[in-house]
Each structure stands twice: as structure tokens, then as C-alpha cells.
Design a protein around this motif. Structure first.
Motif, short mmCIF file in Angstrom:
data_model
loop_
_atom_site.label_atom_id
_atom_site.label_comp_id
_atom_site.label_asym_id
_atom_site.label_seq_id
_atom_site.Cartn_x
_atom_site.Cartn_y
_atom_site.Cartn_z
N GLN A 24 0.72 -0.73 -0.04
CA GLN A 24 0.33 -0.25 -0.39
C GLN A 24 0.99 0.81 0.19
OE1 GLN A 24 -0.86 -2.85 0.92
NE2 GLN A 24 -3.43 -3.00 0.72
N SER A 211 -2.85 -11.51 1.57
CA SER A 211 -3.55 -11.24 1.33
C SER A 211 -4.36 -11.87 2.39
CB SER A 211 -3.77 -11.75 0.01
OG SER A 211 -3.10 -10.54 -0.97
N LEU A 213 -6.07 -11.24 5.00
CA LEU A 213 -7.66 -10.08 4.57
C LEU A 213 -8.41 -10.27 3.13
CD1 LEU A 213 -7.13 -7.03 6.98
CD2 LEU A 213 -8.53 -9.01 7.83
N ARG A 236 -10.17 -4.35 -7.30
CA ARG A 236 -11.10 -4.55 -6.50
C ARG A 236 -12.35 -4.45 -7.59
NH1 ARG A 236 -9.35 -3.73 -0.81
NH2 ARG A 236 -9.75 -1.34 -1.39
N GLY A 289 -2.13 -5.57 4.76
CA GLY A 289 -1.45 -4.38 4.47
C GLY A 289 -2.70 -3.06 4.62
N SER A 291 -4.33 1.04 4.80
CA SER A 291 -4.14 1.95 3.68
C SER A 291 -4.62 3.25 5.11
CB SER A 291 -5.00 2.57 2.54
OG SER A 291 -5.65 2.06 2.85
N LYS A 292 -4.90 3.06 6.34
CA LYS A 292 -4.96 3.86 6.76
C LYS A 292 -4.70 3.63 7.72
CE LYS A 292 -8.91 4.46 3.77
NZ LYS A 292 -9.03 2.88 2.70
N GLN A 295 -6.40 0.87 10.18
CA GLN A 295 -6.60 -0.57 10.12
C GLN A 295 -5.11 -1.60 11.08
OE1 GLN A 295 -6.41 0.19 5.42
NE2 GLN A 295 -8.38 0.76 5.59
N ASP A 298 -5.40 -1.94 14.25
CA ASP A 298 -6.82 -2.61 14.54
C ASP A 298 -5.82 -4.09 14.37
OD1 ASP A 298 -9.25 -3.63 14.26
OD2 ASP A 298 -9.85 -4.02 11.92
#
Ligand SMILES: NC(=O)c1ccc[n+]([C@@H]2O[C@H](COP(=O)([O-])OP(=O)(O)OC[C@H]3O[C@@H](n4cnc5c(N)ncnc54)[C@H](OP(=O)(O)O)[C@@H]3O)[C@@H](O)[C@H]2O)c1
Length: 325
Positions: A24, A211, A213, A236, A289, A291-292, A295, A298
């Protein structure tokens, strides 16, 4: 709960079972980099910071992620945060397409520069499709290790057969094969049924699941709001698994994951990652990965609890019923 650590295969590396995937961080710089929305420098730094604070101590990047943009962004963030080499271990990868094994030796200085001379703890062959034989590639990797450019050798996307070849070659050159990075998630359990996982365990080769998730599908956010995929920049939105039928098929698993998320007061993503790191034991690592920033927080939090054996089995059973591949 103290952040867990486990040994990566036969190496001396003590890594968190959850690492941070850095695809990312590609900055949209090349075709592969355009897969994800661009993450700006300040956000990248915050993602790295929250990952470290959450107990993550390693980062997976690659030459092909934005032609070195991800490696440079990661090193820049770590330098700015004044993180020591010991606090943040780096795994990166050589890109083999249209190249021979000799390029492994020629391109190493560029990789070290991109990482601003941070040590390459694990150097992986990204795909099994170089113009040179596996043996020639392993010979080059082994030389890099002997010459002190890299600390450990890994591969990625190598089948069971190719992995056995790489393992045997490296034995001849006196270096162990430490890991194989493969696609693996609760919706894609092919490595369990095609002999790959069994062989990895037999040879003491760590599995690094990418990957995990299923590129966001297993977070449940697209099930909650199917419209959000339309706003994503990469491919996606054209994939069936993110469309109505795919979401309907996988919804029963998300329901089971939500049950445990509620029980533990965690997110669905955390239940998924917790299952990944505990169902198969010490041999398995995951690299979600982010991107925020939220996340990253988390995902690191997935190491803060432990599903019971019964719960791991319950999730496993629900997952076998909704396999996508
Ligand atoms: N060796 C290889 O060939 C290979 C191939 C693929 C990936 N990888 C490595 O594996 C890493 C992970 O794989 P991946 O990025 O393909 O898939 P992934 O980790 O399954 O999914 C990452 C995406 O899921 C979403 N996400 C992540 N955490 C979330 C959370 N807690 N809550 C909500 N959404 C969340 C984000 O999507 P949004 O951006 O849409 O928010 C994020 O970009 C990569 O970064 C890379 O290092 C290696």
C-alpha cells in the motif's frame, strides 16, 4: 497481553506473528503500485508508528511496489521516527520478471539504497518466473548472504515442488531456506489441500500469508456496505468476490466471525488474523496491508487475545463451506 514473538523458520529472527504488508506504500508509481489508493508520507509514517506501538516488529516490502517507492517510504518513515534497526526488521523482495539470476547480484545496492542502508533481514524471490533456473537464483542469493548484503533467504509464490528445489539447492550452498510467502486466507485455503503447508512444516520453512484479509473482503465492511467498493481505485471493483454474488456466498462466514468479534469486543478483521496466527501454530505469519492508520491499529490488535481451540475449529468449519478458489 504482551506482544507475542515467534522464530521465523530456521532463522534467528524473533518476529511478531503479525507483520505489516507495505504494498500500500507504492504511491501509485507503477502498474502494480496503482492497485491501491496513494498513501501520503505523513499517513504512511503514522501507519508505521501505530503498527510498532501495537507490537508489530517487522515490515514486508518489495522492489516492485512502486519501483522502490514502498521501500523508500518505509525507510523514510522509520528514520523520521528514529526507530532502531533492531526495533523494525525489514523483509523485501527481488523482482524476477524478464531477468536472470545475475541481476540478483547487480541490483542489491539499489535495494540497500532504497532502504537507506537499513539491513535486509529477509530477501525473497518474489515469483518463481525468472529466466534462470531455481538453482542459479539460489546460488546468487546464497552469495549475497555470504557477502553480508542480506541476513536470510526466502521465496514467494513457489509451489511445493519449486520450494523443495529451492530448499535442496540452498542446502548445497550451505544456507537455509527460511520462508515462503503465499496467498492464504479463510476464503482461500488451497495451500492446506495441495500439500504445500505439510511440506513447509516438514522442511521447517515458515509460511508468510499474504492477502490474509482477502484484500479487505474478510473485514466485513463490503458486506455491511457493498457500495464502497465502487470508490476504490484498483481492480477490486471488477472482481466477482466483491460483487453481490460473492458477498452473498461469503456472508455466512462473516456472520460467524461477527459472533466472536462481539464476544471478545474486537473487530472482524482481528478475529480473522487471530485465527490465522493460532490455527496452524508457530509456523504461520501474516502480513495484512493497511491504507489507513486505524486499519494498522486494528490489525496489530489481533495479537491482543486468543481464540480457544473450539472457536478456531468453529471458524475453520464455517470457512470450508465458502471457499472462493
Ligand atoms: N508475495 C506476493 O506476491 C504478494 C502479493 C500480494 C500481497 N503481498 C503482501 O501482502 C500484504 C497484504 O496483502 P494485500 O494488501 O493484498 O491484502 P490484505 O492485507 O488482505 O488487504 C489489505 C486491504 O484490506 C483493507 N484493510 C486492511 N485492514 C483493514 C481493517 N482492519 N479494517 C478494514 N479494512 C482493512 C484495506 O483496504 P482499503 O485500502 O480498500 O481500505 C487494505 O488496503 C501486501 O501489503 C504485501 O506486502 C505479497
Amino acid at each position: 497481553m504482551k506482544s507475542p514473538r515467534r522464530k521465523l523458520g530456521l532463522s534467528d529472527l524473533e518476529l511478531s506473528p503479525v507483520g505489516l504488508g507495505c504494498w500500500q506504500f507504492s504511491k501509485g508509481s507503477n502498474t502494480i503500485g496503482k492497485y491501491w489508493d496513494t498513501v501520503e508520507d505523513n499517513e504512511m509514517q503514522e501507519i508505521v508508528k501505530k503498527s510498532l506501538e501495537g507490537g508489530i516488529n517487522w515490515f514486508d516490502t518489495a522492489e516492485i511496489y512502486g519501483k522502490g517507492a514502498s521501500e523508500r517510504g518505509l525507510a523514510f518513515a522509520l528514520d523520521n521516527l528514529e526507530v532502531t534497526f533492531d526495533e523494525a526488521k525489514i523483509a523485501t523482495k527481488w523482482w524476477p520478471a524478464l531477468r536472470k539470476a545475475s541481476n540478483i547480484l547487480h541490483s542489491i545496492e539499489a535495494r540497500k539504497d532504497a532502504l537507506n542502508q537499513r539491513p535486509i533481514e529477509l530477501y525473497q524471490i518474489h515469483q518463481p518466473f525468472s529466466f534462470s533456473s531455481i538453482d542459479k537464483q539460489m546460488e546468487a542469493m546464497s552469495k549475497l548472504m555470504r557477502d553480508g548484503h542480506i541476513k536470510n533467504i526466502g521465496i514467494s509464490n513457489f509451489s511445493e515442488k519449486a520450494m523443495r528445489k529451492a530448499h535442496a539447492s540452498l542446502q548445497n550452498y550451505g544456507s537455509p531456506l527460511i520462508s515462503n510467502q503465499m496467498k492464504y486466507s479463510l476464503l482461500d485455503r488451497r495451500i492446506e489441500s495441495n500439500g504445500f503447508l505439510k511440506t513447509a512444516k516438514e522442511l521447517d520453512i515458515a509460511v508468510i500469508a499474504y492477502s490474509p484479509l482477502e484484500q479487505g473482503l474478510l473485514t466485513g465492511k463490503f458486506h455491511d456496505n457493498p457500495e464502497i467498493i465502487k470508490g476504490s481505485s484498483g481492480p477490486r471493483k471488477w472482481m466477482n468476490k466483491f460483487k453481490e454474488n460473492g458477498l452473498q456466498k461469503t456472508a455466512p462466514l462473516i456472520k460467524v466471525l461477527q459472533k466472536y468479534a462481539e464476544k471478545y469486543g474486537v473487530s472482524v478483521s482481528q478475529v480473522v488474523l487471530n485465527w490465522m496466527i493460532y490455527y496452524h501454530g508457530e509456523n504461520m505469519f501474516v502480513i495484512p496491508g493497511a491504507s489507513k492508520v486505524k486499519q494498522a491499529e486494528d490489525n496489530a490488535g489481533a495479537m491482543s487475545f486468543k481464540l480457544s481451540e473450539e472457536e478456531l475449529e468453529d471458524i475453520s468449519e464455517a470457512s470450508w463451506r465458502v471457499q472462493l478458489y
